[in-house]
Every structure is written in C-alpha cells, then in structure tokens.
Motif scaffolding. Structure first.
Motif, short mmCIF file in Angstrom:
data_model
loop_
_atom_site.label_atom_id
_atom_site.label_comp_id
_atom_site.label_asym_id
_atom_site.label_seq_id
_atom_site.Cartn_x
_atom_site.Cartn_y
_atom_site.Cartn_z
N PRO A 1 33.04 15.04 37.83
CA PRO A 1 32.24 15.98 37.05
C PRO A 1 33.14 17.06 36.46
O PRO A 1 34.20 17.36 37.01
N PRO A 2 32.75 17.66 35.35
CA PRO A 2 33.59 18.70 34.75
C PRO A 2 33.65 19.95 35.61
O PRO A 2 32.79 20.19 36.46
N GLY A 3 34.68 20.76 35.37
CA GLY A 3 34.79 22.04 36.05
C GLY A 3 35.15 21.95 37.51
O GLY A 3 34.75 22.81 38.30
N MET A 4 35.93 20.96 37.89
CA MET A 4 36.26 20.74 39.29
C MET A 4 37.73 21.03 39.53
O MET A 4 38.60 20.43 38.90
N ALA A 5 38.03 21.97 40.42
CA ALA A 5 39.41 22.23 40.82
C ALA A 5 39.75 21.32 41.99
O ALA A 5 39.02 21.29 42.99
N ARG B 1 36.89 21.90 44.70
CA ARG B 1 36.17 23.17 44.58
C ARG B 1 35.39 23.16 43.27
O ARG B 1 35.99 23.14 42.19
N PRO B 2 34.07 23.19 43.36
CA PRO B 2 33.26 23.09 42.13
C PRO B 2 33.25 24.40 41.36
O PRO B 2 33.55 25.46 41.89
N ASP B 3 32.89 24.29 40.10
CA ASP B 3 32.67 25.48 39.27
C ASP B 3 31.30 26.03 39.64
O ASP B 3 30.27 25.67 39.07
N ALA B 4 31.26 26.86 40.67
CA ALA B 4 30.02 27.37 41.25
C ALA B 4 30.26 28.78 41.75
O ALA B 4 31.41 29.21 41.89
N PRO B 5 29.18 29.53 42.03
CA PRO B 5 29.37 30.88 42.56
C PRO B 5 30.20 30.88 43.83
O PRO B 5 30.18 29.92 44.61
N ALA C 1 33.42 12.11 46.18
CA ALA C 1 33.66 13.41 46.77
C ALA C 1 33.47 14.53 45.75
O ALA C 1 32.88 15.58 46.04
N ALA C 2 33.95 14.30 44.52
CA ALA C 2 33.79 15.30 43.47
C ALA C 2 32.33 15.50 43.11
O ALA C 2 31.87 16.62 42.87
N ASP C 3 31.58 14.41 43.08
CA ASP C 3 30.15 14.49 42.75
C ASP C 3 29.38 15.24 43.84
O ASP C 3 28.47 16.02 43.55
N ILE C 4 29.74 15.02 45.11
CA ILE C 4 29.10 15.77 46.20
C ILE C 4 29.39 17.26 46.05
O ILE C 4 28.51 18.11 46.20
N ALA C 5 30.65 17.58 45.75
CA ALA C 5 31.04 18.99 45.59
C ALA C 5 30.24 19.66 44.48
O ALA C 5 29.78 20.79 44.62
N ALA C 6 30.07 18.95 43.37
CA ALA C 6 29.35 19.53 42.23
C ALA C 6 27.86 19.58 42.46
O ALA C 6 27.17 20.51 42.02
N SER C 7 27.31 18.58 43.15
CA SER C 7 25.86 18.46 43.28
C SER C 7 25.30 19.30 44.41
O SER C 7 24.11 19.64 44.40
#
Length: 331
Positions: free
Chosen positions: A64-68, A87-91, A119-125
């Motif tokens: 997903p976009p915005g993932m460090a 680390r997702p683009d999240a608060p 793993a990235a999708d879990i982080a973002a979702s």
C-alpha cells in the motif's frame, strides 16, 4: 453459525462444517497455484516446493502507498533473525502500537519477502507497526529452531521498544498457519515462564495447533485445495521429525493442560481446511479458561485465504475482520 460470522462461547465452532460452496472468486487463484506445482506437494522435495512457490508468485503484490519499511536484525541468545518493520502513514498513536507477525508456510517455506505485501497490508489496514519475522525453515532447521528464532525476535522487540517508539502495553503477536502456531507457542511459553506477558493480544489465522490428523476436519478436507491431509502430515514430519505424533506443548499448543493466563485472542478458520477443528477447539478452550476470544469461520474459503484477499471479496472481508479485531485490541 454462519460463514464469516463472529462466534463466541466455550463450544464455538467445535462441530463446524461448511455448508457453503467454495467461493467462486478464488477458483482462478487455486488453478494458478496448482498449475505452478510439478506434482502434488507431499510428493515433492522441500527445496523443489520452495522453488515452485517462488516462481508462481501466488498472491504477491505491491505494498500500500505511504509505507515506511526498514530491514533489521534481531540478536538474542546467540541467534540472529532477520526482521522487516512496516510503519504506515497513520497518526503517531497508531504507529506506537505493533504486531509481531510470523508468516505461514508449513514451517518449510515463506520469508519476509514472500509475505511483504501481506505484512504491509496489515500495517496499513489496522493501522499499526508490523514487525515481520523470518525464522529458520525445516527440514534444514527442525523444531525448536523456529520457536527459538521467534523468542529471539520477541526478546529483541522487548529490549528495543523505546528506540522503536512503541507502547509496551499495546504489542500484539500473530500469524497465519505455521506462523499462528509459533505465535500461540510463544504466548504459552511466556505464560509458563511467569512474569509479565509481553503481548496484549494474539491474532491467529487458520493456525496449526495440534498433530491429530484424525480430527473430522482432517477427514472431511483430506483433499482440500492448497492444504490437504497428506500435505499437512508432510509438513509435520519435516518440522518435528519422526516423533511428530508425540510433540511437546510448545510444538502443539492445543495440548497444554490449561490455556488460562493467555492473552485475549482472535482466531479465524476456513471451512475447506484440515486445521479447522483445532483452531475452533483452541478458541473454545480459551473461552472456557476465561480468556476473551473472538472466533470467526469463513465456511466458503480455504486455508491460506490471506493470499486471496485481492482476488476475492470474501477473502478481503475476512482479512478486514482480522485487522478490525486487531485495531480494537490495540486501541
């Protein structure tokens, strides 16, 4: 019980059977998976199976976009384990909570690379920080090597919470299939050691928790897509060796005398999966021991449905339900 519905109570899912037809949207995925294999899995050499899966690229997609994303090494008790941190683009409060994640693959295949998009999708979702663990694989490294690698990752994480900016009270552990086995085993191990439990929640997706291949779901799903009875026996033999039928409780957490004191849990099962009954029994035993547990059955899906979340609306709904449960637990 309805497919895709949350079930609670001490008998949740124990006699579950799938009255639904296989989800039509996953059939093309299953066809591609089978076409990528030169023969049935349990007749293959482990290295050939790994190579076939790598070539198939089944279910692997972009992040997903915005993932460090950062690769790290965890060292503990003489073991060094590769980790990948998302680390997702999240608060900031969402990034301070985390999931220590173990991939599936019968303890024989899989890596942080092949599970990168999951793993990235879990982080973002969820959203949360995800620490994905690359543990040593069987048969080159049999039990308890993967569990020791999991312990090394968990201890490294505990020692580095401040540096990672993570909240020690909001660390979950989870995984799918063999990864779910390792997550549950680590929870059991920490409970038995005494002291503070480092995990506030366990998120287990179609987990492998026992070695009883005579359970009704093993017989009913003996020839299920992705994972059948003989293939699961093949995995168990390679992971546990010839003594696979008499494992200790950390190889088969469902054999623990009590599950009291374990972290609250979310357990997901699939109707077309030999492992269905043991996941349902684990959820029921947690509930009977007074441990909060949500059990969810996807009666029309197969083992490994995480990889099908981008081709099936039903698989995506189950993935979203797991992420929602994780979000609630970490909030």
């Amino acid at each position: 019980m309805t497919a895709g519905g949350a079930v609670s109570g001490p008998a949740a899912g124990l006699a579950a059977t799938s009255e639904l037809a296989l989800d039509e949207e996953i059939r093309p995925f299953l066809a591609r998976f089978e076409a990528a294999l030169p023969q049935v899995i349990h007749q293959m050499q482990p290295q050939a199976f790994r190579a076939a899966l790598e070539l198939s690229g089944a279910g692997i997609g972009p992040r997903p976009p915005g993932m460090a994303v950062e690769d790290r090494s965890a060292t503990h008790a003489g073991r060094t384990v590769r980790l990948r941190i998302y680390r997702p683009d999240a608060p900031a409060p969402c990034r301070r909570r985390a999931l220590l994640f173990f991939h599936g693959g019968g303890w024989m295949v899989g890596s942080v690379d092949s599970y990168d998009d999951i793993a990235a999708d879990i982080a973002a979702s969820t959203p949360c920080t995800v620490i994905s663990v690359e543990y040593a694989l069987a048969p080159e490294h049999r039990y308890p090597t993967a569990l020791l690698d999991g312990e090394a990752a968990a201890e490294w994480l505990r020692a580095n919470l401040d540096g990672l900016g993570l909240d020690p009270g909001r660390i979950a552990i989870g995984g799918d299939s063999a990864g779910g086995n390792l997550a549950a085993a680590l929870c059991l191990q920490y409970r038995d050691w005494g002291g503070a439990m480092p995990f506030c929640f366990q998120c287990l997706l179609y987990p492998a928790l026992d070695v009883d291949v005579e359970r009704p779901s093993y017989r009913r799903n003996a020839d299920a897509p992705i994972l059948g009875r003989e293939t699961m026996i093949w995995f168990l033999r390679h992971y546990l060796g010839e003594a696979w039928e008499t494992p200790d409780v950390y190889a088969a957490p469902l054999r623990a005398g009590s599950l009291a004191g374990m972290p609250p849990a979310f357990v997901a099962g699939a109707g077309f999966d030999p492992l269905l009954d043991e996941g349902a029994e684990y959820a029921a035993r947690l509930a009977a021991a007074g441990v909060p547990c949500e059990y969810r059955l996807a009666g029309d899906l197969v083992h490994g449905f995480l990889r099908m979340r981008n081709v099936s609306r039903r698989a995506r709904a189950e993935f979203d339900a797991a992420c929602a449960a994780l979000h609630r637990a970490l909030s």
